[in-house]
Design a protein around this motif. Structure first.
Motif, PDB file in Angstrom:
ATOM      1  N   SER A  51       0.822  -1.214   0.000  1.00 46.14           N
ATOM      2  CA  SER A  51       0.000   0.000   0.000  1.00 46.14           C
ATOM      3  C   SER A  51       0.854   1.262   0.000  1.00 46.14           C
ATOM      4  O   SER A  51       0.373   2.340  -0.362  1.00 46.14           O
ATOM      5  CB  SER A  51      -0.943  -0.005   1.207  1.00 46.14           C
ATOM      6  OG  SER A  51      -0.243   0.235   2.421  1.00 46.14           O
ATOM      7  N   HIS A  52       2.114   1.124   0.397  1.00 46.56           N
ATOM      8  CA  HIS A  52       3.059   2.245   0.363  1.00 46.56           C
ATOM      9  C   HIS A  52       3.970   2.183  -0.861  1.00 46.56           C
ATOM     10  O   HIS A  52       4.927   2.957  -0.954  1.00 46.56           O
ATOM     11  CB  HIS A  52       3.906   2.258   1.634  1.00 46.56           C
ATOM     12  CG  HIS A  52       3.133   2.581   2.868  1.00 46.56           C
ATOM     13  ND1 HIS A  52       2.868   3.870   3.267  1.00 46.56           N
ATOM     14  CD2 HIS A  52       2.539   1.784   3.790  1.00 46.56           C
ATOM     15  CE1 HIS A  52       2.165   3.855   4.385  1.00 46.56           C
ATOM     16  NE2 HIS A  52       1.942   2.606   4.727  1.00 46.56           N
ATOM     17  N   TRP A 342       4.025   0.396   7.833  1.00 49.58           N
ATOM     18  CA  TRP A 342       4.255   1.786   7.426  1.00 49.58           C
ATOM     19  C   TRP A 342       5.641   2.280   7.843  1.00 49.58           C
ATOM     20  O   TRP A 342       6.298   3.029   7.111  1.00 49.58           O
ATOM     21  CB  TRP A 342       3.153   2.701   7.974  1.00 49.58           C
ATOM     22  CG  TRP A 342       3.163   2.983   9.449  1.00 49.58           C
ATOM     23  CD1 TRP A 342       2.532   2.274  10.422  1.00 49.58           C
ATOM     24  CD2 TRP A 342       3.816   4.072  10.115  1.00 49.58           C
ATOM     25  NE1 TRP A 342       2.754   2.845  11.658  1.00 49.58           N
ATOM     26  CE2 TRP A 342       3.518   3.952  11.496  1.00 49.58           C
ATOM     27  CE3 TRP A 342       4.600   5.132   9.689  1.00 49.58           C
ATOM     28  CZ2 TRP A 342       4.003   4.851  12.451  1.00 49.58           C
ATOM     29  CZ3 TRP A 342       5.084   6.038  10.636  1.00 49.58           C
ATOM     30  CH2 TRP A 342       4.772   5.893  11.993  1.00 49.58           C
ATOM     31  N   ALA A 345       8.153   0.682   5.481  1.00 42.82           N
ATOM     32  CA  ALA A 345       8.020   1.327   4.173  1.00 42.82           C
ATOM     33  C   ALA A 345       8.679   2.702   4.175  1.00 42.82           C
ATOM     34  O   ALA A 345       9.394   3.068   3.222  1.00 42.82           O
ATOM     35  CB  ALA A 345       6.549   1.452   3.790  1.00 42.82           C
ATOM     36  N   PHE A 346       8.467   3.484   5.222  1.00 47.40           N
ATOM     37  CA  PHE A 346       9.078   4.814   5.292  1.00 47.40           C
ATOM     38  C   PHE A 346      10.601   4.717   5.333  1.00 47.40           C
ATOM     39  O   PHE A 346      11.302   5.541   4.738  1.00 47.40           O
ATOM     40  CB  PHE A 346       8.570   5.559   6.532  1.00 47.40           C
ATOM     41  CG  PHE A 346       7.201   6.182   6.385  1.00 47.40           C
ATOM     42  CD1 PHE A 346       6.315   5.740   5.409  1.00 47.40           C
ATOM     43  CD2 PHE A 346       6.795   7.194   7.223  1.00 47.40           C
ATOM     44  CE1 PHE A 346       5.055   6.311   5.274  1.00 47.40           C
ATOM     45  CE2 PHE A 346       5.538   7.778   7.106  1.00 47.40           C
ATOM     46  CZ  PHE A 346       4.666   7.335   6.133  1.00 47.40           C
ATOM     47  N   LYS A 349      11.940   3.651   1.825  1.00 45.35           N
ATOM     48  CA  LYS A 349      11.827   4.743   0.856  1.00 45.35           C
ATOM     49  C   LYS A 349      12.683   5.947   1.223  1.00 45.35           C
ATOM     50  O   LYS A 349      12.700   6.949   0.504  1.00 45.35           O
ATOM     51  CB  LYS A 349      10.360   5.153   0.719  1.00 45.35           C
ATOM     52  CG  LYS A 349       9.481   4.038   0.153  1.00 45.35           C
ATOM     53  CD  LYS A 349       8.011   4.349   0.225  1.00 45.35           C
ATOM     54  CE  LYS A 349       7.589   5.333  -0.854  1.00 45.35           C
ATOM     55  NZ  LYS A 349       6.113   5.473  -0.896  1.00 45.35           N
ATOM     56  N   ALA A 468      -2.818   5.534   3.695  1.00 45.30           N
ATOM     57  CA  ALA A 468      -1.401   5.237   3.868  1.00 45.30           C
ATOM     58  C   ALA A 468      -0.573   6.465   4.230  1.00 45.30           C
ATOM     59  O   ALA A 468       0.632   6.352   4.453  1.00 45.30           O
ATOM     60  CB  ALA A 468      -0.850   4.599   2.592  1.00 45.30           C
ATOM     61  N   ASP A 469      -1.189   7.631   4.282  1.00 42.58           N
ATOM     62  CA  ASP A 469      -0.475   8.869   4.588  1.00 42.58           C
ATOM     63  C   ASP A 469      -0.480   9.173   6.082  1.00 42.58           C
ATOM     64  O   ASP A 469      -1.282   8.624   6.841  1.00 42.58           O
ATOM     65  CB  ASP A 469      -1.144  10.052   3.871  1.00 42.58           C
ATOM     66  CG  ASP A 469      -1.126   9.927   2.365  1.00 42.58           C
ATOM     67  OD1 ASP A 469      -0.204   9.272   1.838  1.00 42.58           O
ATOM     68  OD2 ASP A 469      -2.029  10.480   1.716  1.00 42.58           O
ATOM     69  N   PRO A 498       4.477  11.371   2.621  1.00 40.35           N
ATOM     70  CA  PRO A 498       3.053  11.229   2.325  1.00 40.35           C
ATOM     71  C   PRO A 498       2.215  11.882   3.426  1.00 40.35           C
ATOM     72  O   PRO A 498       2.168  11.396   4.556  1.00 40.35           O
ATOM     73  CB  PRO A 498       2.844   9.710   2.270  1.00 40.35           C
ATOM     74  CG  PRO A 498       3.954   9.134   3.078  1.00 40.35           C
ATOM     75  CD  PRO A 498       5.110  10.074   2.969  1.00 40.35           C
ATOM     76  N   PRO A 538      -0.218   6.438   9.839  1.00 41.43           N
ATOM     77  CA  PRO A 538      -0.877   5.561   8.863  1.00 41.43           C
ATOM     78  C   PRO A 538      -1.567   4.346   9.471  1.00 41.43           C
ATOM     79  O   PRO A 538      -2.422   3.737   8.820  1.00 41.43           O
ATOM     80  CB  PRO A 538       0.278   5.138   7.942  1.00 41.43           C
ATOM     81  CG  PRO A 538       1.264   6.255   8.031  1.00 41.43           C
ATOM     82  CD  PRO A 538       1.182   6.716   9.461  1.00 41.43           C
TER      83      PRO A 538
END
Length: 564
Positions: A51-52, A342, A345-346, A349, A468-469, A498, A538
């Motif tokens: 989702s991210h 989340w 993912a952060f 990224k 997801a933000d 995000p 998120p």
């Protein structure tokens, strides 16, 4: 008693072994994230990462979803998480909702409990759904994200090497063995986690001696879905029995073995069937029934001290083993996946510092210990570990018939959302100014809304507006958002963070709002006035809130979140 076994009313699809392109037995790609284990926790972690926009390889040792009776109760909080992952429709369509249960001592009802359910809620407190269906629905959702999620069936991890800069996995398949490299590994490989064992990590806590037999049966019955608990029932004196109705006419029966019973003998059909027959007779169930599956388990209350080991992150039963009483096992694991996805993912990224992953361990270890506290109390009541505990239980059960004030001691304390009140991510300086609403660390309080999408509107709920933000919930009379918040939004987006603004209007008819408080309850529930702002992670947990704010407040809170 000879009763032929019937198959589950579910046919699992079988998948062939899969191998990636190899060179000299090595997967040449270095993967950002590998998830080991395809149960509910592994699938939720993979879906959350996808989702991210993070690609994931999921390694599953078997050739299909699970078989046998495992997790069957999915909580409201888990449904909220699964809804954000895009898979809730199947759960709500197939699952049996329930709101409470009954407990009996011998022939007397001693407790009738109800879980919180009111007009504000989107989901029921609990649904019953067998784990094979849970896994299949999550797998279906993962297959819809095949652009980012690669599931490798019959891929069994046999060795793991954790380094400071990543992890190497050795994988065995029927088609051959190979090694692969990953920046990060999510260990969701269950209670017998090979990754945990290979890395020399130990679960700590209590393992109880008492054992329970699990029997799944097919039974024709119109009885409603509710949790049934029988203490010292006439059909099985000295034992505790739990009964849950599942979809498609499947019922799960758990009964405690008495002291001295041989577990190997206890699970033989000729010893199980008479007990089930006697139980059904006591319940007044006269419909035809057939056994489907028999198993055995014992209660554990164990956890790792730290869920992060270099670049390996533990989740679900690989991280903790919780007693089944209160249905915390799978639900806690789904919460692990939601918290982790989340944050990982952060980090992948480059949006957040890897230190953010330390907060995953801090928050979820604390959650596990809270769950263990409740689970231990329930376990010791369900299966007293000593003569003194047994005397106390008999006294409580016997007196509860005449003294309702004692009945709370029997309540199984069903799983509910955990608040991260001690999280290092929280910015709590303004919490004291609020008289209501979710404080920092708590999940959002649900409320119905009219969701506004341009010129169209639809009935919905507050949690529908959190994705997801990092989300700013801004309370306003007319849907207008101040310039300083829109400027902050633009600055965050420019940094690749995000960040979304959700305007919640008290009045109707403003297309620039995202949600209209049609019921008139939302502002009061959040102790909000025009200008109030809540910042939400998120995973739906609040981490900052203000009655009045400036751009520096918002920027500082988000920077703290990402650098903690």
């Amino acid at each position: 008693m000879n009763r032929p076994f019937k198959p589950y009313p579910f046919t699992a699809k079988q998948y062939p072994a899969s191998l990636p392109p190899l060179q000299g037995g090595v997967d040449q790609a270095r993967h950002p994230v590998v998830v080991v284990g395809g149960g509910p926790v592994g699938y939720c972690a993979a879906l959350g990462l996808a989702s991210h926009g993070v690609p994931v390889v999921l390694l599953e040792a078997d050739d299909s979803v699970c078989f046998g009776s495992r997790a069957i109760c999915i909580s409201r909080r888990s449904l909220e998480i699964i809804a954000r992952l895009g898979a809730a429709d199947g759960f709500l369509k197939q699952g049996l909702p329930w709101t409470g249960g009954r407990s009996f001592y011998r022939d007397d009802e001693v407790l009738h409990f109800k879980m919180p359910m009111d007009e504000n809620q989107k989901h029921p407190p609990m649904i019953n759904l067998a784990q094979y269906s849970i896994e299949q629905l999550l797998l279906d959702a993962a297959e819809q994200r095949s652009d980012l999620i690669e599931v490798r069936w019959q891929n069994r991890v046999t060795a793991v090497g954790a380094r400071e800069d990543g992890t190497r996995l050795t994988v065995e398949t029927p088609a051959g063995a190979y090694t692969m490299e990953a920046d990060w590994v999510v260990a969701a490989d269950g209670g017998r986690s090979l990754l945990r064992e290979t890395l020399g990590l130990k679960l700590k806590g209590t393992s109880y001696e008492g054992r329970y037999v699990i029997v799944d049966i097919v039974l024709d019955s119109a009885r409603p879905a509710e949790r049934l608990a029988y203490f010292d029932p006439p059909c099985n004196p000295g034992s505790t029995v739990l009964v849950h109705k599942q979809p498609s006419g499947v019922w799960r029966v758990d009964y405690q073995l008495r002291d001295g019973e041989d577990p190997d003998e206890a699970i033989k059909p000729e010893n199980v069937m008479p007990r089930v027959e006697s139980l059904l007779g006591m319940m007044g169930e006269k419909g035809a029934w057939s056994p489907v599956w028999i198993g055995i388990y014992k209660a554990n209350a164990l956890t790792l001290d730290d869920y992060r080991h270099r670049h390996v992150l533990f989740a679900g039963d690989a991280a903790h083993l919780l007693p089944i009483f209160g249905v915390r096992g799978a639900n806690s694991g789904i919460d692990d996946a939601d918290n982790l996805a989340w944050k990982l993912a952060f980090v992948v990224k480059g949006i957040a510092s890897p230190r953010l992953l330390d907060s995953y361990s801090a928050e979820r270890v604390a959650a596990a210990r809270e769950n263990l506290g409740y689970g231990t109390k329930s376990t010791e009541f369900m299966a007293p570990p000593s003569f003194a505990f047994e005397l106390m239980r008999k006294a409580v059960l016997g007196l509860a018939v005449k003294f309702p004030e004692l009945r709370s001691l029997i309540n199984p304390r069903q799983s509910s959302a955990i608040a991260y009140t001690g999280s290092p991510l929280n910015m709590t300086s303004q919490d004291a100014e609020f008289g209501a609403g979710p404080a920092c660390g708590h999940v959002l309080t649900e409320c119905p809304l009219v969701i506004v999408d341009g010129a169209s509107t639809r009935e919905g709920h507050l949690t529908d507006l959190v994705g997801a933000d990092i989300t700013a919930l801004y309370f306003t009379d007319d849907g207008a958002v101040p310039d300083e918040l829109t400027t902050c939004h633009a600055a965050m987006r420019a940094r690749g963070i995000p960040f979304a603004i959700v305007a919640l209007a008290r009045q109707a008819g403003f297309a620039r709002a995202h949600g209209w408080d049609k019921s008139g309850r939302l502002f009061a529930m959040y102790d909000a006035a025009p200008g109030t702002l809540y910042l939400v992670r998120p995973d739906g947990h609040v981490f900052a809130r203000w009655r009045r704010f400036d751009a520096a407040d918002v920027t500082g809170a988000i920077d703290h979140l990402l650098q903690s």
